[in-house]
Design a protein around this motif. Structure first.
Motif, PDB file in Angstrom:
ATOM      1  N   ALA A 308       0.833  -1.210   0.000  1.00  0.00           N
ATOM      2  CA  ALA A 308       0.000   0.000   0.000  1.00  0.00           C
ATOM      3  C   ALA A 308       0.864   1.255   0.000  1.00  0.00           C
ATOM      4  CB  ALA A 308      -0.929  -0.012   1.210  1.00  0.00           C
ATOM      5  N   HIS A 309       1.906   1.255   0.817  1.00  0.00           N
ATOM      6  CA  HIS A 309       2.801   2.410   0.867  1.00  0.00           C
ATOM      7  C   HIS A 309       3.576   2.559  -0.437  1.00  0.00           C
ATOM      8  CE1 HIS A 309       2.806   4.019   5.060  1.00  0.00           C
ATOM      9  NE2 HIS A 309       2.090   2.929   5.243  1.00  0.00           N
ATOM     10  N   LEU A 310       4.003   1.457  -0.999  1.00  0.00           N
ATOM     11  CA  LEU A 310       4.707   1.519  -2.282  1.00  0.00           C
ATOM     12  C   LEU A 310       3.823   2.153  -3.346  1.00  0.00           C
ATOM     13  CD1 LEU A 310       6.435  -1.978  -2.290  1.00  0.00           C
ATOM     14  CD2 LEU A 310       7.610   0.229  -2.348  1.00  0.00           C
ATOM     15  N   TRP A 311       2.556   1.791  -3.350  1.00  0.00           N
ATOM     16  CA  TRP A 311       1.634   2.359  -4.339  1.00  0.00           C
ATOM     17  C   TRP A 311       1.476   3.864  -4.123  1.00  0.00           C
ATOM     18  CZ3 TRP A 311      -3.070   4.912  -3.790  1.00  0.00           C
ATOM     19  CH2 TRP A 311      -3.767   5.149  -4.980  1.00  0.00           C
ATOM     20  N   LEU A 312       1.246   4.279  -2.880  1.00  0.00           N
ATOM     21  CA  LEU A 312       1.056   5.702  -2.614  1.00  0.00           C
ATOM     22  C   LEU A 312       2.302   6.500  -2.979  1.00  0.00           C
ATOM     23  CD1 LEU A 312      -0.873   7.850  -1.452  1.00  0.00           C
ATOM     24  CD2 LEU A 312       0.264   7.526   0.760  1.00  0.00           C
ATOM     25  N   ARG A 313       3.480   5.990  -2.614  1.00  0.00           N
ATOM     26  CA  ARG A 313       4.708   6.708  -2.938  1.00  0.00           C
ATOM     27  C   ARG A 313       4.906   6.806  -4.450  1.00  0.00           C
ATOM     28  NH1 ARG A 313       6.920   3.319   1.304  1.00  0.00           N
ATOM     29  NH2 ARG A 313       8.279   2.237  -0.170  1.00  0.00           N
ATOM     30  N   SER A 314       4.559   5.768  -5.169  1.00  0.00           N
ATOM     31  CA  SER A 314       4.719   5.812  -6.631  1.00  0.00           C
ATOM     32  C   SER A 314       3.830   6.888  -7.241  1.00  0.00           C
ATOM     33  CB  SER A 314       4.401   4.442  -7.250  1.00  0.00           C
ATOM     34  OG  SER A 314       3.013   4.147  -7.170  1.00  0.00           O
ATOM     35  N   GLN A 315       2.612   7.049  -6.713  1.00  0.00           N
ATOM     36  CA  GLN A 315       1.723   8.105  -7.217  1.00  0.00           C
ATOM     37  C   GLN A 315       2.294   9.480  -6.906  1.00  0.00           C
ATOM     38  OE1 GLN A 315      -0.776   6.972  -9.120  1.00  0.00           O
ATOM     39  NE2 GLN A 315       0.006   4.959  -8.508  1.00  0.00           N
ATOM     40  N   LEU A 316       2.810   9.637  -5.688  1.00  0.00           N
ATOM     41  CA  LEU A 316       3.374  10.926  -5.266  1.00  0.00           C
ATOM     42  C   LEU A 316       4.555  11.328  -6.139  1.00  0.00           C
ATOM     43  CD1 LEU A 316       3.285  13.111  -2.917  1.00  0.00           C
ATOM     44  CD2 LEU A 316       5.081  11.748  -1.852  1.00  0.00           C
ATOM     45  N   PHE A 317       5.479  10.393  -6.357  1.00  0.00           N
ATOM     46  CA  PHE A 317       6.683  10.723  -7.120  1.00  0.00           C
ATOM     47  C   PHE A 317       6.378  10.932  -8.604  1.00  0.00           C
ATOM     48  CE2 PHE A 317       8.841   8.221  -3.596  1.00  0.00           C
ATOM     49  CZ  PHE A 317       9.190   9.376  -2.914  1.00  0.00           C
ATOM     50  N   GLU A 318       5.407  10.207  -9.125  1.00  0.00           N
ATOM     51  CA  GLU A 318       5.047  10.406 -10.528  1.00  0.00           C
ATOM     52  C   GLU A 318       4.453  11.802 -10.741  1.00  0.00           C
ATOM     53  OE1 GLU A 318       2.056   8.616 -13.965  1.00  0.00           O
ATOM     54  OE2 GLU A 318       2.525   7.398 -12.198  1.00  0.00           O
ATOM     55  N   LEU A 319       3.597  12.239  -9.835  1.00  0.00           N
ATOM     56  CA  LEU A 319       3.034  13.581  -9.941  1.00  0.00           C
ATOM     57  C   LEU A 319       4.107  14.644  -9.790  1.00  0.00           C
ATOM     58  CD1 LEU A 319      -0.229  13.099  -7.862  1.00  0.00           C
ATOM     59  CD2 LEU A 319      -0.093  13.524 -10.319  1.00  0.00           C
ATOM     60  N   ALA A 320       5.065  14.413  -8.894  1.00  0.00           N
ATOM     61  CA  ALA A 320       6.144  15.396  -8.692  1.00  0.00           C
ATOM     62  C   ALA A 320       7.004  15.523  -9.936  1.00  0.00           C
ATOM     63  CB  ALA A 320       7.001  14.973  -7.495  1.00  0.00           C
TER      64      ALA A 320
END
Length: 322
Positions: A308-320
């Motif tokens: 779950a954390h891996l998924w959230l971090r991937s979304q955050l970094f992709e948007l950044a």
């Protein structure tokens, strides 16, 4: 008496790992969702089984013994191996129902986390986001005990128990109203002393800030939303000092304060770009060299492989990156 590994309760080893990392029974209990008395009882059983005190209570917390220090790393690796072997339930954003807690200041919330909210709403309709202020003095403790999943900000030092990754690198710029006298010419160092300054401070010396950072539990977070030292060093070259006319604890008040005065503000470039889209504010380069700083996301190492954390971090970094 020689300990018998075959009869060892693995839950006791989880308690040992939590106490070793937090060096505090209350925090270890909160992480494992156990009472302090349950943690104490588990430690007593483990001490009896291993014939060692393992931890000694001191003014600094629960100090590990030599035996505990020798056990800690191989035990953590063993627990991780067991965790990986048994498998972790996959995270399906389309069907998952849970909440993530993030910590950020209002600038990061406005520029980045609003986009993350839209992304999560589209991909994971039953996942909720809770944003807490990253300016709170117990930020490191909140991450340690699991009340904050990810914090985003400027950090000078990140302790080994936390992991981090860069979000983006930013520089400071000058921001003013469009009708300001500096609007149509280059700003000079003298201008930064002549015109009153509007600044955003996330916690000053009264909260223990040193060299622009507040340190707690090994985590050093930014105290000012600009490089105060770089500004003062630049003006010192011409024998001048800045006048901090207004200092606010958040950035959302900056536009209205600038529109009604001759003040100028020093803010991160992404925030200035966001404000400039209003049409009544203007950003320009500062008249001195500004070192870039890296905005980072940090999280506890126990979440390193959590789906779950891996998924959230991937979304955050992709948007950044966008």
């Amino acid at each position: 008496m020689t300990p018998n590994p075959a009869r060892m309760d693995l839950n006791l080893l989880r308690v040992f790992d939590a106490v070793f990392e937090d060096q505090n029974l209350l925090r270890a209990g909160k992480r494992l969702h156990l009472s302090q008395s349950a943690i104490s009882h588990a430690l007593s059983r483990l001490r009896e089984a291993l014939q060692d005190e393992l931890f000694v209570r001191t003014a600094r917390g629960m100090e590990p013994t030599a035996r505990a220090l020798a056990m800690a790393t191989p035990l953590r690796e063993a627990l991780r191996s067991i965790h990986d072997t048994l498998g972790v339930q996959a995270f399906d954003p389309a069907t998952a129902s849970r909440a993530f807690v993030l910590a950020a200041n209002d600038y990061v919330t406005s520029v980045l986390l609003t986009r993350l909210s839209h992304r999560v709403n589209a991909l994971a309709p039953s996942v909720d986001l809770v944003v807490r202020p990253s300016t709170r003095l117990d930020l490191a403790e909140q991450i340690d005990v699991g009340r904050i999943d990810i914090a985003v900000g400027i950090f000078a030092d990140v302790p080994a128990r936390l992991q981090s990754a860069p979000v983006w690198t930013q520089e400071d710029v000058l921001l003013m109203r469009k009708g300001h006298p500096l609007r149509r010419r280059e700003a000079s160092l003298a201008d930064l002393a002549d015109f009153p300054l509007l600044t955003v401070s996330l916690g000053g010396q009264e909260e223990g800030a040193v060299s622009g950072y507040i340190v707690e539990r090994g985590l050093a977070r930014q105290s000012d939303m600009f490089d105060r030292q770089a500004l003062e060093d630049a003006l010192a070259q011409i024998g001048r000092h800045p006048r901090y006319r207004v200092t606010v604890p958040h950035s959302l008040a900056v536009p209205e304060l600038l529109l009604a005065s001759e003040m100028i503000a020093i803010v991160p470039a992404p925030l200035a770009e966001s404000f400039a889209r209003r049409g009544d504010l203007h950003a320009k380069k500062l008249p001195y060299a500004v070192p870039g700083v890296t905005l980072r996301a940090i999280w506890h190492q126990r979440h390193a492989h959590d789906p779950a954390h891996l998924w959230l971090r991937s979304q955050l970094f992709e948007l950044a990156r966008r």
